[in-house]
Design an enzyme around this catalytic site. Structure first.
Site, PDB file in Angstrom:
ATOM      1  CD  GLU A  67      65.751  89.431 103.759  1.00  0.00           C
ATOM      2  OE1 GLU A  67      66.948  89.714 103.876  1.00  0.00           O
ATOM      3  OE2 GLU A  67      65.346  88.538 103.004  1.00  0.00           O
ATOM      4  CD  GLU A 124      63.758  89.354  98.911  1.00  0.00           C
ATOM      5  OE1 GLU A 124      64.794  88.668  99.061  1.00  0.00           O
ATOM      6  OE2 GLU A 124      63.676  90.540  99.252  1.00  0.00           O
TER       7      GLU A 124
HETATM    8  C1  BGC Z   1      67.379  90.299 100.361  1.00  0.00           C
HETATM    9  C2  BGC Z   1      67.793  90.638  98.966  1.00  0.00           C
HETATM   10  C3  BGC Z   1      69.003  89.806  98.590  1.00  0.00           C
HETATM   11  C4  BGC Z   1      68.602  88.356  98.627  1.00  0.00           C
HETATM   12  C5  BGC Z   1      69.712  87.389  98.261  1.00  0.00           C
HETATM   13  C6  BGC Z   1      67.432  88.839 100.685  1.00  0.00           C
HETATM   14  O1  BGC Z   1      68.055  88.682 101.911  1.00  0.00           O
HETATM   15  O2  BGC Z   1      66.129  90.862 100.646  1.00  0.00           O
HETATM   16  O3  BGC Z   1      68.044  91.999  98.887  1.00  0.00           O
HETATM   17  O4  BGC Z   1      69.527  90.148  97.348  1.00  0.00           O
HETATM   18  O5  BGC Z   1      68.184  88.011  99.921  1.00  0.00           O
HETATM   19  O6  BGC Z   1      70.786  87.497  99.133  1.00  0.00           O
END
Ligand code: BGC
Length: 441
Positions: free
Chosen positions: A165, A348
């Site tokens: 990111e 993610e």
């Molecule tokens: C990030 C994580 C973060 C998650 C939730 C993503 O932007 O890669 O490190 O914990 O979102 O905020």
């Protein structure tokens, strides 16, 4: 709704980040990073720190066992730059690399494919003191770090992600200051940090590619479809500007070697001759993080005169983020249309909720189960329509240190009791494990 099946060989698992779970911030010669300084400066909302976090640095065997029981075949973790190179450059700290050796061997013994991400935000403080992502001097050190880590681990780790990111680092770390290192440098600071991450990423990809073969190289970007809050021309233009900053600088830089035309003027003094070639690289696999769409509106007083508008949504997470699984479907379909359908995976996806431990000692996190189910179905629908999606990793395995929110926001499918460090699988863990084992949702 009929069940959706995922293809055989799909990557299933979870993602984590070193700083959010490892703890042990002073162990075995690790150096300080920008998040240590940000924490020391009192910038974490609940006053907590990542000094212990989930203590994964010591408890990784237990966490690997949880992944194995869930049936995961893949695990994306990040390497802490300050464990490997305590000052960011120069002397290598073998003990830091030894830790990742143990972790990787433990994963392989459990039948889980390790996927390493080189940079999930823990910039060594000495590099920040020299300007961090504001200067292009960071490009060489990042490529050197990539060389050092892959020299030790690429015999066993075959999947490598460069950055996590870059847009969040640039906007929140250097633009508005909500994340470490906490600078409020506005538009120029954001664009510099974005471009220098693109350059560092290109240099690291070339460095690794020159020394190894048979690896799957990629990076991770959180793509969020930007929509305008209204059809007023100023909102529509604001959303387009935000799309250029948030999505297109990272994406078009890497995949097309292009600076988005909307930002060409503002980036004129940042981009040097030859940079467009240097930032482009034919990666094998792009990691996409998805949490929600972005509904943007015109508002002065912020970088690019854009701010978050009303998402008109009736489902929200405990982060105050709208729940929009259709946005993930749209994103994958639009990405296929715009970029020629290269291989991607969801690196993610997940949600924080205000979990309660019930009288039976369990966490019946029905909202998170619904969140995961709806997003998995969105991925399945997109895959069924020909989107080249290779896997889905949830965020996250464990409750962890949620950056500026500290320990107060829980994203895990496994609860962590921060007093005892006990792990308790939530209902969402069981739900996700069933999806992984059956390949259906
Ligand atoms: C990030 C994580 C973060 C998650 C939730 C993503 O932007 O890669 O490190 O914990 O979102 O905020």
């Amino acid at each position: 709704m009929a069940k959706i099946s995922f293809p055989k060989g799909f990557l299933w698992g979870a993602s984590t980040a070193a700083y959010q779970i490892e703890g042990a911030i002073e162990a075995d010669g690790r150096g300080p990073c920008v998040w240590d300084s940000f924490t020391a400066a009192g910038r974490i909302q609940d006053g907590s720190s990542a000094a212990v976090a989930c203590d994964h640095y010591h408890r990784w065997p237990e966490d690997i066992a949880l992944m194995r029981q869930a049936g995961f075949n893949t695990y994306r973790f990040s390497i802490a730059w300050p464990r490997v190179l305590p000052t960011g450059t120069g002397a290598v700290n073998d003990k830091g690399l030894d830790y990742y050796d143990r972790l990787v061997d433990g994963l392989l013994a459990a039948g889980i494919r390790p996927m390493a991400c080189l940079y999930h935000w823990d910039l060594p403080q000495p590099l920040e003191d020299k300007g961090g992502w504001q200067g292009r001097e960071i490009v060489g050190p990042f490529a050197d770090y990539a060389r050092v880590v892959t020299a030790r681990l690429a015999d066993r780790v075959k999947h490598w992600m460069m950055l996590n990111e870059p847009n969040v680092v640039a906007i929140f770390g250097y633009g508005v200051g909500d994340h470490a290192p906490g600078h409020k440098l506005g538009e120029v600071g954001i664009l510099k940090a974005l471009h220098h991450q693109n350059l560092a990423q290109g240099a690291a990809l070339r460095a690794i590619d020159a020394e190894h073969s048979g690896l799957t190289l990629g990076t991770v970007i959180n793509l969020q479809p930007c929509r305008a809050e209204s059809d007023k021309p100023e909102d529509v233009a604001a959303a387009a500007r935000w799309d250029a900053v948030w999505n297109r600088v990272p994406l078009d830089g890497l995949l097309r070697g292009q600076i988005p035309p909307l930002l060409a003027e503002k980036m004129r003094d940042i981009v040097k001759v030859g940079d467009e070639v240097a930032i482009r690289f034919p990666i094998e696999l792009l990691g996409i993080n998805y949490y929600s769409r972005m509904t943007m509106k015109y508002e002065t007083g912020h970088p690019f005169d854009v701010w978050w508008g009303d998402a008109h949504c009736d489902r929200w997470t405990f982060m105050g983020w709208p729940v929009q699984p259709d946005g993930l479907y749209d994103l994958l379909v639009e990405f296929k249309r715009d970029y020629g359908n290269p291989a991607v995976f969801i690196a993610e996806n997940g949600a924080a909720y205000d979990d309660k431990v019930e009288a039976d000692g369990q966490i019946h996190d029905v909202d998170r189960v619904a969140f995961l189910r709806d997003h998995l179905q969105a991925v399945g629908r997109a895959a069924a329509e020909g989107c080249n999606v290779k896997g889905y990793l949830c965020w996250s395995l464990l409750d962890n240190f949620e950056w500026a929110f500290g320990l107060s926001k829980r994203f895990g499918i496994v609860r962590v009791d921060y007093d005892t460090l006990q792990r308790t699988p939530k209902d969402s863990y069981r739900f996700f494990s069933e999806v992984v084992k059956t390949g259906q949702v």
